[in-house]
Design a protein around this motif. Sequence first.
Motif, PDB file in Angstrom:
ATOM      1  N   GLU A 292      -3.230   9.897  82.196  1.00  0.00           N
ATOM      2  CA  GLU A 292      -3.415   8.927  81.139  1.00  0.00           C
ATOM      3  C   GLU A 292      -1.278   8.576  80.974  1.00  0.00           C
ATOM      4  O   GLU A 292      -0.869   7.547  80.501  1.00  0.00           O
ATOM      5  N   ARG A 293      -1.082   9.556  79.836  1.00  0.00           N
ATOM      6  CA  ARG A 293       0.498   9.742  79.335  1.00  0.00           C
ATOM      7  C   ARG A 293       1.469   9.165  80.665  1.00  0.00           C
ATOM      8  O   ARG A 293       2.351   8.996  80.261  1.00  0.00           O
ATOM      9  N   TYR A 294       0.949  10.351  81.886  1.00  0.00           N
ATOM     10  CA  TYR A 294       2.160   9.986  82.935  1.00  0.00           C
ATOM     11  C   TYR A 294       2.264   8.366  83.278  1.00  0.00           C
ATOM     12  O   TYR A 294       2.831   7.724  83.468  1.00  0.00           O
ATOM     13  N   LYS A 295       0.636   7.677  83.953  1.00  0.00           N
ATOM     14  CA  LYS A 295       0.433   6.083  83.983  1.00  0.00           C
ATOM     15  C   LYS A 295       1.907   5.583  82.692  1.00  0.00           C
ATOM     16  O   LYS A 295       2.025   4.261  82.647  1.00  0.00           O
ATOM     17  N   ALA A 296       1.443   6.214  81.552  1.00  0.00           N
ATOM     18  CA  ALA A 296       2.116   5.118  80.269  1.00  0.00           C
ATOM     19  C   ALA A 296       3.506   5.804  80.147  1.00  0.00           C
ATOM     20  O   ALA A 296       4.185   4.925  79.752  1.00  0.00           O
ATOM     21  N   GLY A 297       4.620   6.696  81.035  1.00  0.00           N
ATOM     22  CA  GLY A 297       5.483   6.677  81.391  1.00  0.00           C
ATOM     23  C   GLY A 297       5.726   7.876  80.952  1.00  0.00           C
ATOM     24  O   GLY A 297       7.497   8.015  80.702  1.00  0.00           O
TER      25      GLY A 297
ATOM     26  N   SER B  87       8.110  10.816  80.027  1.00  0.00           N
ATOM     27  CA  SER B  87       8.940  11.872  80.778  1.00  0.00           C
ATOM     28  C   SER B  87       8.131  13.736  81.257  1.00  0.00           C
ATOM     29  O   SER B  87       7.190  13.558  80.355  1.00  0.00           O
ATOM     30  N   VAL B  88       8.792  13.910  81.487  1.00  0.00           N
ATOM     31  CA  VAL B  88       8.360  15.569  81.987  1.00  0.00           C
ATOM     32  C   VAL B  88       8.461  16.397  80.759  1.00  0.00           C
ATOM     33  O   VAL B  88       7.865  17.128  79.970  1.00  0.00           O
ATOM     34  N   ASP B  89       9.270  15.938  79.888  1.00  0.00           N
ATOM     35  CA  ASP B  89      10.100  17.045  78.574  1.00  0.00           C
ATOM     36  C   ASP B  89       8.492  16.685  78.030  1.00  0.00           C
ATOM     37  O   ASP B  89       7.777  17.922  77.240  1.00  0.00           O
ATOM     38  N   ASP B  90       8.146  15.334  77.756  1.00  0.00           N
ATOM     39  CA  ASP B  90       6.987  14.704  76.966  1.00  0.00           C
ATOM     40  C   ASP B  90       5.460  16.046  77.823  1.00  0.00           C
ATOM     41  O   ASP B  90       5.023  15.844  76.956  1.00  0.00           O
TER      42      ASP B  90
END
Length: 554
Positions: free
Chosen positions: A172-177, A179-182
Amino acid sequence: MNKKNVAYLQIHPKDNVLVALRDLSEGESIGFGGKEFSLRQAVKAKHKFTLNPMLKDEEVYMYGVLVGKVNEDLLEGTLLSTENLRHAAEPFKLAARKLDWERPDVSAFEGRTFQGFHRSNGTVGTANHWLVIPLVFCENRNVLTLKTALEEKLGYQVQSKDYSNEVDHLIERYKAGASVDDLLNLDLSAGTINQEQKRLFPNVDGVKFLNHDMGCGGTRMDSDALCGLLAGYITHPNVAGATVLSLGCQHAQASILKAEILKRDPHFDKPLYVFEQQLEGTEQDLMQKAIKATFSGLVQADQLKREPAGLDKLCIGLECGGSDGFSGISANPTLGYISDMLISLGGSVILSEFPELCGVEQELSDRCLNEEMAERFMQLMKVYNAKAEADGSGFYMNPSPGNIRDGLITDAIKSAGAAKKGGTSPVTAVVDYPELANQKGLNLLCTPGNDVESTTAEVAAGANVVLFTTGLGTPTGNPIAPVIKVSSNTKIYEKMADIIDLNCGTIIDGEESIAEAAHRILDYVIQVASGEIKAKAVLMGQDDFIPWRRGVSL
């Protein structure tokens, strides 16, 4: 050592080194035996430092035995390391019997019982399992197919943490954009726990599916040993019966397995179903027959219920893994005290891991009941070490990087502490892998120091409970016998509470004596053996099973 705020310790009066019980600073003043000196370097807890000046090649003693020689001249207060200390151990030979031992007070446990599963051959199980076993690695897939078909439906899927929510959150977070650090810093603490299903057969603790990579393609000695190991599991008091899958053409033949079963139990009467794929034909035919047999076997196994048994029916395997510099001071001697207690009550214990008995051969051979037994132990040690040295890896290479970082810098140091698990009683049997080692008293079983290989072998030899000490933390378990983890220090117990059951760091912390800790742990063992408490390894489904290839494994 029931004293708080003790900073360092001499384990044995003969020792010429001290062990740091807490981190010590460079220059810190040390007072011991009427003398005072300052530390030449900082010494971390669990590590050792010299008590006196030492000349190059001078011998270092711990636990009262030779554990190494120094590589250079050293001043008192010098930290011992792999650079200035090398492995050395006393030679050993046949000597006089030393059978006197320190019997502990067991009055608190006399007459105690546990609730176990009684077998027709007189043994008593601490659990009641059905086994599904491949005779050769070619059948591993079919065993896993049976696992998929049976485990969840019968209610034996292990209760464990479900990490799929964590993956969903990351997606979900990846699809929302993100970052790798996030993503790396995302809080993933919202995982759920699967609830244990209701079992169809309440008196059967589990259906255990064992896989391995042996049975053919190796030496006949290894395949024969595998059959002996599997026979040890099938005849084990914690096992009600077994389904065995064979390809048909492999070295590990069903006839060899059956002969090994009868060797261990001449009146074997458990349900045993053996299927050869090359005789059955299609996979569907094989699977349907195996499922029907396993289900009917479980119906039979469920008829057995727990009943009282004396503590003399316990056979405890003594194991250590991820050891540290406190293991030989706290957890291992506590197991040694429990060993002496159980033997005084008529029970059995198994001490294995022969590479970790290097340096204490003389003591153990002297404790053997007779000279023939002592000779066998010494011969097994010599042959094993010679094989290791022939491959360029003698016993001296046993300590792992983790052992060394936490103060076990020679094999003899590690061994002298590991042997404390065996207590002080006479040795009543010396057994080679994969034979039974369930004689009343202290049994020495030849195995590697490898945690899983050794635990696998101890259970095959008859251990119906395993006590496993650790200073660094290890998730090892066993499919059919509860493995109870005991930490050597409080820090690792608190840090890895999900895999460690009990803490002996209380001894280092000065809160408890070895005898007090032993009483507490033996009481816990009785509860686990009765099915009242589940060991952490059981709860987490840590069903580790690795047969030993008789090549070199330290």
